[in-house]
Design a protein around this motif. Sequence first.
Motif, mmCIF file in Angstrom:
data_model
loop_
_atom_site.group_PDB
_atom_site.id
_atom_site.type_symbol
_atom_site.label_atom_id
_atom_site.label_comp_id
_atom_site.label_asym_id
_atom_site.label_seq_id
_atom_site.Cartn_x
_atom_site.Cartn_y
_atom_site.Cartn_z
ATOM 1 N N CYS A 152 -60.480 28.657 -7.209
ATOM 2 C CA CYS A 152 -60.593 28.224 -8.429
ATOM 3 C C CYS A 152 -59.682 27.170 -8.963
ATOM 4 O O CYS A 152 -59.988 26.348 -9.962
ATOM 5 N N GLY A 153 -58.631 26.804 -8.112
ATOM 6 C CA GLY A 153 -57.906 25.890 -8.175
ATOM 7 C C GLY A 153 -57.113 25.749 -9.913
ATOM 8 O O GLY A 153 -57.099 26.618 -10.575
ATOM 9 N N THR A 154 -57.164 24.530 -10.127
ATOM 10 C CA THR A 154 -56.523 24.256 -11.716
ATOM 11 C C THR A 154 -57.717 24.141 -12.737
ATOM 12 O O THR A 154 -57.627 23.860 -13.865
ATOM 13 N N ALA A 155 -58.879 23.879 -12.115
ATOM 14 C CA ALA A 155 -60.084 23.361 -13.006
ATOM 15 C C ALA A 155 -60.870 24.550 -13.454
ATOM 16 O O ALA A 155 -61.394 24.404 -14.456
ATOM 17 N N GLN A 156 -60.832 25.726 -12.729
ATOM 18 C CA GLN A 156 -61.699 26.846 -13.144
ATOM 19 C C GLN A 156 -60.779 28.120 -13.575
ATOM 20 O O GLN A 156 -61.422 29.374 -13.489
ATOM 21 N N ASN A 157 -59.437 27.985 -13.794
ATOM 22 C CA ASN A 157 -58.793 29.096 -14.204
ATOM 23 C C ASN A 157 -59.163 29.460 -15.849
ATOM 24 O O ASN A 157 -59.801 29.088 -16.295
ATOM 25 N N SER A 158 -58.292 30.591 -16.073
ATOM 26 C CA SER A 158 -58.723 31.043 -17.404
ATOM 27 C C SER A 158 -58.435 30.173 -18.629
ATOM 28 O O SER A 158 -59.440 30.076 -19.639
ATOM 29 N N ALA A 185 -44.048 15.280 -23.058
ATOM 30 C CA ALA A 185 -45.541 15.495 -23.245
ATOM 31 C C ALA A 185 -46.063 15.021 -21.854
ATOM 32 O O ALA A 185 -46.828 15.535 -21.122
ATOM 33 N N ASP A 186 -45.345 14.023 -21.172
ATOM 34 C CA ASP A 186 -45.800 13.444 -19.794
ATOM 35 C C ASP A 186 -45.157 14.556 -18.803
ATOM 36 O O ASP A 186 -46.072 14.613 -17.747
ATOM 37 N N LYS A 187 -43.978 15.078 -18.987
ATOM 38 C CA LYS A 187 -43.611 16.043 -18.067
ATOM 39 C C LYS A 187 -44.698 17.040 -17.839
ATOM 40 O O LYS A 187 -45.049 17.908 -16.915
ATOM 41 N N ILE A 188 -44.832 17.722 -19.043
ATOM 42 C CA ILE A 188 -45.899 18.723 -19.337
ATOM 43 C C ILE A 188 -47.347 18.567 -18.471
ATOM 44 O O ILE A 188 -47.897 19.357 -17.750
ATOM 45 N N ARG A 189 -47.668 17.197 -18.679
ATOM 46 C CA ARG A 189 -48.855 16.812 -18.248
ATOM 47 C C ARG A 189 -48.931 16.854 -16.404
ATOM 48 O O ARG A 189 -49.639 17.355 -15.814
ATOM 49 N N HIS A 190 -47.697 16.341 -16.036
ATOM 50 C CA HIS A 190 -47.522 16.284 -14.525
ATOM 51 C C HIS A 190 -47.357 17.794 -14.067
ATOM 52 O O HIS A 190 -48.001 18.166 -13.047
ATOM 53 N N LYS A 191 -46.773 18.517 -14.848
ATOM 54 C CA LYS A 191 -46.631 20.206 -14.403
ATOM 55 C C LYS A 191 -47.862 20.885 -14.268
ATOM 56 O O LYS A 191 -48.082 21.508 -13.224
ATOM 57 N N TYR A 192 -48.757 20.424 -15.072
ATOM 58 C CA TYR A 192 -50.106 21.061 -15.111
ATOM 59 C C TYR A 192 -51.216 20.485 -14.404
ATOM 60 O O TYR A 192 -52.486 20.831 -14.350
ATOM 61 N N ARG A 193 -50.791 19.427 -13.764
ATOM 62 C CA ARG A 193 -51.449 18.864 -12.503
ATOM 63 C C ARG A 193 -51.432 19.732 -11.387
ATOM 64 O O ARG A 193 -52.358 19.667 -10.803
ATOM 65 N N LEU A 194 -50.368 20.199 -11.372
ATOM 66 C CA LEU A 194 -49.933 21.319 -10.385
ATOM 67 C C LEU A 194 -50.548 22.789 -10.713
ATOM 68 O O LEU A 194 -50.785 22.760 -11.903
ATOM 69 N N GLU A 213 -54.088 22.626 -3.709
ATOM 70 C CA GLU A 213 -53.226 22.612 -4.935
ATOM 71 C C GLU A 213 -51.855 22.482 -4.471
ATOM 72 O O GLU A 213 -50.891 22.633 -5.570
ATOM 73 N N GLY A 214 -51.482 22.280 -3.226
ATOM 74 C CA GLY A 214 -50.076 22.307 -2.825
ATOM 75 C C GLY A 214 -49.480 23.691 -3.093
ATOM 76 O O GLY A 214 -48.234 24.026 -3.168
ATOM 77 N N ASN A 215 -50.338 24.731 -3.240
ATOM 78 C CA ASN A 215 -49.859 26.119 -3.634
ATOM 79 C C ASN A 215 -49.625 26.931 -2.444
ATOM 80 O O ASN A 215 -50.359 27.491 -1.587
ATOM 81 N N LEU A 216 -48.222 27.165 -2.162
ATOM 82 C CA LEU A 216 -47.808 28.100 -0.949
ATOM 83 C C LEU A 216 -47.604 29.586 -1.448
ATOM 84 O O LEU A 216 -46.761 29.751 -2.429
ATOM 85 N N HIS A 217 -47.906 30.476 -0.633
ATOM 86 C CA HIS A 217 -47.346 31.889 -0.835
ATOM 87 C C HIS A 217 -46.360 31.908 0.484
ATOM 88 O O HIS A 217 -46.719 31.863 1.532
ATOM 89 N N PHE A 218 -45.443 32.643 0.307
ATOM 90 C CA PHE A 218 -44.432 32.978 1.535
ATOM 91 C C PHE A 218 -44.145 34.406 1.144
ATOM 92 O O PHE A 218 -43.814 34.986 0.109
ATOM 93 N N VAL A 219 -44.378 35.091 2.477
ATOM 94 C CA VAL A 219 -44.038 36.537 2.440
ATOM 95 C C VAL A 219 -42.999 36.971 3.284
ATOM 96 O O VAL A 219 -42.812 36.433 4.307
#
Length: 935
Positions: free
Chosen positions: A152-158, A211-220, A432-438
């Motif tokens: 789903c990435g960032t485009a199809q989340n809730s 506002a720019d910071k928020i937009r940047h953060k939710y690009r991720l 998405e640059g999203n890493l899980h580490f266990v």
Amino acid sequence: MSLPGVFLKAVEALIPRERLFDDPLSTLAFGTDASFYRLIPKLVVRVESEHEVVELLKLANAERVPVTFRAAGTSLSGQAISDSVLIVLGDHWNGRDVRNGGAQIRLQPGVIGANANAVLAPLGRKIGPDPASINAAKIGGIVANNSSGMCCGTAQNSYKTLAGLRLVLADGTVVDSEDPASVAAFEHSHADLLEQLAQLGRETRANTALADKIRHKYRLKNTTGFSLNALVDFDQPLDILTHLMVGSEGTLAFVSAVTYDTVPEHPHKATALIVFPDVETCCRAVPVLKQQPVSAVELLDRRSMRSVQNMPGLPEWVKDLSATACALLIESRAATQTLLHEQLASINTSIVGFPVEKKVDFSEDPLVYNQLWRIRKDTFPAVGAVRKIGTTAIIEDVTFPVEKLADGVNRLIQLFEKHHYDEGILFGHALEGNLHFVFTQGFDDPAQVARYEAFMHDVTQLVAVEYGGALKAEHGTGRNMAPFVELEWGSDAYQLMWRIKRLLDPNGILNPDVILSEDPRIHLKNLKPLPAADEIVDKCIECGFCEPVCPSNGLTLTPRQRIVIWRDIQAKKRAGIDTTDLERAYEYHGLDTCAATGLCAQRCPVGINTGDLVRKLRGVDAHRQGTATWLAEHFATAMKGARFTLTAANGARKLLGAPLLAKTSASLRKLSGERLPQWTPALPQAVKPIAYTPASEDARPRVVYLAACVSRAMGPAFSDSEQTPLIDKTRALLEKAGYQVVFPEELDNLCCGQPFASKGYAEQGERKKQELLAALAKASRGGLDPIYCDTSPCTLRLVQDLGDSRLDIYDPVKFIREHLLDRLDITPQDTPVAVHVTCSTQHLGEAQTLIDIARRCATDVVIPEGIHCCGFAGDKGFSQPELNAHALRSLKDAVRVCTEGISTSRTCEIGLSSHSGIDYHALVYLVDRVSHARA
């Protein structure tokens, strides 16, 4: 501190006592979610309506009582636990409304994510969020955590697919964004709140840097803190409010219903595994793939591949990969196969210039791509399974800007080494640059806690400060990252979050210390112990994936809760604490009401069958060894006794009439302290013993018919539309197909041993099983003839641990598929038929085959949602009828269009018939009715 008396009195007047839990066993059981925290609630309330939530929140707000909402409890960061009042969703939150041909779906918070997708599947749609826990996680939690997943990435989340929301605010006010009257009333009653939200939006948008910071953060991918993007994405205050709810983890309001814009579920897909020589090469390929028609790109470091390299089905070369290897699991989906092939060609061309160490080319074969996805899905449990007993497996998820992904991977690996997490692995959603580490962590000594604290300090500095990433990508902030929200966001954004919290929850009653906390060490408090309890369950990571398939879920305990309580009992015993009361309560809640069918093992990431623990504990209390041995040695006499009892019950029914007998039986059961079984109209009549006849010498192929002991004793109920006993019906069908039917000698003395084993008499059960296998070997001429067993639970027991035996034992489903369908002409009936797939049929891998056969025999087949186990469990339908009733509480509504149901276990059919309003029969009745011998 205890709960206020005024609050408790009002709650007891509002909620029936059977839905209030304050005893030590229940509060401990509910004090666990999938995280590594534990809080014991003072009161657990199971709510069944929005009205109850409204009134509870009014009471809590007036008395300043903290409350926490809980759906499935699969959350990983401590969002679904409380040391005050835990509000748990009951059965009546399962509503769904498909709109516009599937373009939208309205869901109540108790709907399991996978069930929502099952409703949408025929329309080629699905909900956007696709968390790994989707088979257990409920919509309430999926929205509250803004859960995402592999595709789903960032485009199809809730947040991005939200079309409408109905919520209950902390003061008990309800607002439905899709109901104009509700909106108008809310705009009138809460005009000041809406204006303040609008003002927050204006201030935030005017603060260009923020506002720019928020937009940047939710690009991720980002679930750290509140969804501040609501303040820059929308200017209408109601839109701001509803989108703030997504990812708010129950700290701002209760989500009563959500409407999603759905997304396409393309039917054609292919998956490849490409192993690159190093992390840098692997991560350089990610931005290239991001421009391609891919639906998922999953990164697996060498450690994660090593954790699963011995898994059956994996290529041998995985073991020989270089120490620096790093892989991408790539999936592409399309509406047509032609389009899919075009996409695959484009993807392959785009990365042709990258050096590759090994690869599995794109495959459309479900066996291949499901096996590849198992690599990814089994990494977390693989670490959990090898951890040292007493430690917990912790899974964290962070986001790096994609252009810095390679550096992020390598730096995290360096932190593993620095803090001596040698077992740590990395994987994640690379696009998405999203890493899980266990990694595994003990919390039973201060030095271990200090190591964890130092590690988390380094991780948060690395991700949030050095790389400007997100400390939580999709698992929610919880209490685990609450102390680090300001570190990631900075003071301006952090204070903005506190303004939002105080505006919507001025008394701070909603899930305190989650997302925002004034305690900088909250992440190091209330750490959950995982003490050794029994080798059968010690690997449990308490994720809760098992719970949806458990028939006692909502009645007593789930498999996860059984393990939690048993762990606590063992820890208390070692500490010299008296556990008498807890063990007494556990006897009924943990042991007596466990069906022990093992469906939990199918959902468990580490394969734990909690039923094995229950059977073992029953064995400890199995004090009637002499009686069990006598019954095993005189089984034919026991069979006569069973037939006599059924005959006597039927005689009483003829004498008293069914209504009076049912009433009398219920009274006698109550007087006996629930020890006597209760008569129901579905109780079978007795069957006459089978007359043994030797096999004849003719040209027909032979089949050995093993009629299970229940089939040999239990015929149809007096009111059943089918009055032919199962044995006669089965023999007739087999002979119709051209088989000569052979019975084993001394059949009435034979038993698979299941009745003994399930009650803890393992030795007697094994003796009967071996005795039966020997008789079957003789009857089948040493395995020359196939063996048909008419009851799937018996088949399952017999085929387990057959070793070198040449016996070919079939359950009804497999035998009909492999040996009968080609010999019969079938004309499907128009009458709808319900199908119940027994637990044993699922374990045998024949669930889909049973459904396919039913669809071949009937044009309309109904498979009730959410009924995985009927709860009859051999004879528990007689001894603990409440388990059967609870497991099938939704069955009658689900099968109301049917006049018949089918299954593969006579005892299951008794319970199914009792609670459905229709007669359930063995599969052979349906097949025989619609078939003719092929000429």
